[in-house]
Scaffold this motif. Structure first.
Motif, PDB file in Angstrom:
ATOM      1  N   ALA A 158       0.830  -1.208   0.000  1.00 17.91           N
ATOM      2  CA  ALA A 158       0.000   0.000   0.000  1.00 17.91           C
ATOM      3  C   ALA A 158       0.864   1.258   0.000  1.00 17.91           C
ATOM      4  O   ALA A 158       0.576   2.229  -0.717  1.00 17.91           O
ATOM      5  CB  ALA A 158      -0.936  -0.007   1.214  1.00 17.91           C
ATOM      6  N   LEU A 159       1.938   1.259   0.787  1.00 16.07           N
ATOM      7  CA  LEU A 159       2.823   2.424   0.851  1.00 16.07           C
ATOM      8  C   LEU A 159       3.550   2.642  -0.478  1.00 16.07           C
ATOM      9  O   LEU A 159       3.729   3.787  -0.927  1.00 16.07           O
ATOM     10  CB  LEU A 159       3.834   2.252   1.983  1.00 16.07           C
ATOM     11  CG  LEU A 159       3.258   2.235   3.404  1.00 16.07           C
ATOM     12  CD1 LEU A 159       4.353   1.948   4.421  1.00 16.07           C
ATOM     13  CD2 LEU A 159       2.548   3.551   3.728  1.00 16.07           C
ATOM     14  N   ASP A 160       3.955   1.552  -1.111  1.00 14.85           N
ATOM     15  CA  ASP A 160       4.613   1.662  -2.414  1.00 14.85           C
ATOM     16  C   ASP A 160       3.652   2.238  -3.460  1.00 14.85           C
ATOM     17  O   ASP A 160       4.030   3.087  -4.280  1.00 14.85           O
ATOM     18  CB  ASP A 160       5.127   0.299  -2.874  1.00 14.85           C
ATOM     19  CG  ASP A 160       6.342  -0.169  -2.079  1.00 14.85           C
ATOM     20  OD1 ASP A 160       6.955   0.663  -1.374  1.00 14.85           O
ATOM     21  OD2 ASP A 160       6.671  -1.368  -2.156  1.00 14.85           O
ATOM     22  N   ASP A 161       2.399   1.765  -3.438  1.00 17.97           N
ATOM     23  CA  ASP A 161       1.416   2.275  -4.397  1.00 17.97           C
ATOM     24  C   ASP A 161       1.098   3.737  -4.128  1.00 17.97           C
ATOM     25  O   ASP A 161       0.840   4.510  -5.059  1.00 17.97           O
ATOM     26  CB  ASP A 161       0.135   1.437  -4.322  1.00 17.97           C
ATOM     27  CG  ASP A 161       0.315   0.036  -4.914  1.00 17.97           C
ATOM     28  OD1 ASP A 161       1.352  -0.178  -5.569  1.00 17.97           O
ATOM     29  OD2 ASP A 161      -0.566  -0.821  -4.700  1.00 17.97           O
ATOM     30  N   GLN A 177      -8.612   4.664  -1.135  1.00 18.60           N
ATOM     31  CA  GLN A 177      -8.298   3.244  -1.319  1.00 18.60           C
ATOM     32  C   GLN A 177      -7.037   2.848  -0.556  1.00 18.60           C
ATOM     33  O   GLN A 177      -6.992   1.806   0.111  1.00 18.60           O
ATOM     34  CB  GLN A 177      -8.136   2.941  -2.808  1.00 18.60           C
ATOM     35  CG  GLN A 177      -9.416   3.103  -3.622  1.00 18.60           C
ATOM     36  CD  GLN A 177      -9.172   2.981  -5.111  1.00 18.60           C
ATOM     37  OE1 GLN A 177      -8.043   2.770  -5.567  1.00 18.60           O
ATOM     38  NE2 GLN A 177     -10.237   3.120  -5.890  1.00 18.60           N
ATOM     39  N   ILE A 178      -6.009   3.701  -0.655  1.00 19.10           N
ATOM     40  CA  ILE A 178      -4.744   3.422   0.039  1.00 19.10           C
ATOM     41  C   ILE A 178      -4.966   3.419   1.548  1.00 19.10           C
ATOM     42  O   ILE A 178      -4.449   2.546   2.274  1.00 19.10           O
ATOM     43  CB  ILE A 178      -3.676   4.459  -0.341  1.00 19.10           C
ATOM     44  CG1 ILE A 178      -3.315   4.347  -1.825  1.00 19.10           C
ATOM     45  CG2 ILE A 178      -2.434   4.301   0.531  1.00 19.10           C
ATOM     46  CD1 ILE A 178      -2.635   3.070  -2.228  1.00 19.10           C
ATOM     47  N   GLN A 179      -5.748   4.386   2.035  1.00 17.64           N
ATOM     48  CA  GLN A 179      -6.000   4.470   3.471  1.00 17.64           C
ATOM     49  C   GLN A 179      -6.730   3.231   3.970  1.00 17.64           C
ATOM     50  O   GLN A 179      -6.419   2.698   5.052  1.00 17.64           O
ATOM     51  CB  GLN A 179      -6.810   5.723   3.781  1.00 17.64           C
ATOM     52  CG  GLN A 179      -6.722   6.171   5.233  1.00 17.64           C
ATOM     53  CD  GLN A 179      -7.094   7.621   5.399  1.00 17.64           C
ATOM     54  OE1 GLN A 179      -8.109   8.057   4.867  1.00 17.64           O
ATOM     55  NE2 GLN A 179      -6.288   8.380   6.136  1.00 17.64           N
ATOM     56  N   ASP A 180      -7.692   2.753   3.195  1.00 10.77           N
ATOM     57  CA  ASP A 180      -8.420   1.536   3.564  1.00 10.77           C
ATOM     58  C   ASP A 180      -7.466   0.342   3.617  1.00 10.77           C
ATOM     59  O   ASP A 180      -7.570  -0.509   4.515  1.00 10.77           O
ATOM     60  CB  ASP A 180      -9.553   1.269   2.571  1.00 10.77           C
ATOM     61  CG  ASP A 180     -10.699   2.257   2.710  1.00 10.77           C
ATOM     62  OD1 ASP A 180     -10.769   2.956   3.745  1.00 10.77           O
ATOM     63  OD2 ASP A 180     -11.539   2.324   1.788  1.00 10.77           O
TER      64      ASP A 180
END
Length: 585
Positions: free
Chosen positions: A98-101, A137-140
């Motif tokens: 998620a962090l990479d995205d 989305q990333i936060q989820d």
């Protein structure tokens, strides 16, 4: 658990500890074998007898048992550490992904999980107009990864704490304790059998790490998706995978049937008359069965994909359409729900009757459940409530078909009632927060299924019961259904041929008919007529209809069923006191 802690966690350290315990357990196991060979076996072959020898043998035997128990407990520590590694590694991988995205999308994730981005279209680092959606989305995903790690931490901490307590107070040396601990560890890897108490299923599922849960869904979608006590969202995910597997399997079986054998035997073999070839008959039977099953499964897949243009919505349904059950047992099994029954305050579950099949679930039956949903939402809004509804269509049994006398018998309702009772118990077990207001509905023969479901120990996990077009429910009084007569609602169209079917005794000749008319004037095919005053339920208004259409109009549009659907919506939304009433007959 926070982002930095999970991101920087030394997962390899858990694996190192696990390997160390493996080494310790192996060495300890060797000591136990040496003890058995050098002490126990030698003493057993000695000629030492007497009182002292008896006491010594007893103590040595007990010590051997304690050593074996300790060996088992050491092995359980190693297994718990392996599960910890798997759980934390999966959570860490999900977080890093998620962090990479986020970085690739031009988003900056703060230590507290907050996400910021360059919102200036003129800036060279502008994150794009879709940044808010990407950030959500990333936060989820980050939240899910942190929750995954928390879950792994809690479950593994409980397991290791239990084993540490056993080691410190000596209970781990008891063979019964070691066996119970071993059985509990094995149970985490074994899927509970169908029919297991849903509360036990829920406890088993919650005891798995997120990684173990995902592996269960991936490797056993057919079992997980149909197991009462598994959360609805998980069942949907597993069943959607299983549905695709079932479609592919039927296509493969059809392809492997090969070409059709010749349809008729040679005239020389049959003395000249046309006789169908038994090989062709069997081939055709298999083909027709596979095609029927495939059509049913494909219909449900098409519904999930939003391919039905019937007003229920497109591929991104609001509310979401969940697949809570799918299978090829008997005539097929299919359970769909508009809305998540684990989250809704008001849950309806409709059992269909005569002639229901899987193809119908994907088509009109799913639309029926959506109409109930819409009606309940409308009722909530009229009563100034915030709508919170889930509407389930439950085909979890072999509904009678128009190809035999099954509709006249109770056996399918008895079997279906047991499954329906278990299903509603599962919804009660997995519901989040305060218990939902649950309405069990039965249409036609499905009302008999609901009636049979209420007769199981503990009753049915429902607050209200709706019976429409009912030929009887197997009991004589509404009070026998376990929810209170004032919570049993009946809708019967004046010209419904099923609800107005005579009792079996009335078909036994003129004398029997006369006796039944006077002795049991409210008798129906499967017990007392639910619409009668004798039965004692609350009767709501529906349109009279005609002999040809009234039985199918209870969930139709208002111009077809009259007040029927609005009344059903009122009951489902918890406003049964506002129904339009009709006097019992």
């Amino acid at each position: 658990m926070d982002i930095k802690t999970l991101h920087d966690a030394d997962i390899i350290g858990i694996s190192t500890a696990k390997n160390a315990f493996d080494t310790l357990a192996t060495a300890f196991g060797q000591h136990v074998e040496n003890w058995q060979h050098d002490v126990v076996d030698r003493l057993g072959h000695s000629e030492w007898t007497g009182t002292a020898a008896g006491h010594a043998n007893t103590r040595i035997t007990n010590l051997g048992t304690e050593l074996q128990s300790a060996k088992q407990e050491l092995g359980l520590v190693s297994r718990a550490l392996q599960d910890a590694y798997d759980g934390f590694a999966a959570a860490q991988a999900h977080l890093i992904s998620a962090l990479d995205d986020a970085k690739a999308a031009g988003l900056t994730v703060g230590p507290d999980g907050g996400i910021t981005w360059d919102n200036d279209p003129k800036s060279p680092t502008f994150a794009g107009h879709g940044a808010p959606e990407k950030a959500k989305q990333i936060q989820d995903r980050i939240t899910a990864a942190l929750n995954e790690a928390d879950h792994a931490d809690q479950t593994i901490n409980a397991r290791l704490g239990h084993l540490a307590t056993n080691a410190s107070n000596g209970t781990g040396l008891d063979s019964a304790t070691a066996k119970a601990d071993t059985d509990a560890a094995k149970a985490l890897q074994q899927i509970p059998a169908a029919g297991t108490d849903p509360n036990s299923v829920k406890a088993w599922w919650n005891g798995l790490t997120d990684d173990q849960q995902q592996r269960m869904i991936l490797n056993h979608p057919d079992q997980i998706g149909n197991l009462d006590g598994i959360p609805a969202a998980v069942r949907d995910k597993a069943n959607q995978t299983n549905l695709k597997n079932l479609i592919q399997d039927r296509n493969n079986q059809l392809k492997n049937l090969g070409p059709a054998p010749k349809q008729y035997l040679d005239p020389a073999e049959t003395n000249g008359g046309p006789v169908e070839n038994p090989d062709y008959t069997e081939w055709k039977r298999k083909r027709d069965t596979l095609k029927e099953q495939l059509a049913g499964f494909q219909s449900i897949q098409d519904r999930l994909d939003g391919k039905f243009d019937d007003g229920a919505g497109g591929p991104h349904y609001d509310p979401p359409l969940l697949l809570l059950g799918i299978g090829d047992q008997g005539q097929g099994r299919a359970i769909v729900s508009w809305g998540d029954p684990d989250k809704a305050r008001n849950v309806s579950s409709l059992v269909p009757g005569l002639n229901s099949n899987m193809a119908g679930v994907g088509g009109g039956d799913a639309r029926t459940a959506k109409r109930i949903y819409d009606s309940a939402v409308s009722s909530a809004q009229i009563n100034h409530d915030t709508p919170s509804v889930a509407s389930v269509f439950w085909l979890g049994y072999d509904a009678p078909q128009l190809d035999g006398p099954s509709v006249l018998m109770k056996d399918r309702a008895v079997e279906g009632g047991a499954a329906y009772n278990q299903f509603l118990a599962g919804l009660r077990a997995t519901h989040e927060g305060a218990p939902a207001h649950v309405t069990a509905q039965g249409h036609s023969y499905g009302s008999l299924v609901v009636g049979q479901a209420t007769q199981h120990p503990g009753g049915l996990a429902a607050d209200d019961i709706i019976l429409v077009g009912s030929p009887g429910v197997g009991v004589d009084k509404a009070s026998q259904l376990g929810v209170g007569a004032d919570h049993v609602y009946v809708g019967t169209a004046k010209y419904d041929p099923v609800a107005n079917a005579p009792s079996p005794a009335m078909l036994g000749g003129l004398g029997a008919a006369i006796y039944e008319t006077f002795a049991h004037p409210d008798a129906s095919w499967h017990g007392t007529d639910p619409a009668s005053q004798t039965f004692g339920a609350q009767r709501f208004s529906v349109a009279d209809g005609t002999v040809t259409d009234s039985h199918d109009n209870y969930f139709g549009k208002e111009n077809k069923g009259g007040d029927s659907l609005p009344n059903i919506g009122k009951i489902v939304s918890g406003h049964g006191n506002t129904i339009t009433r009709e006097d019992p007959r």
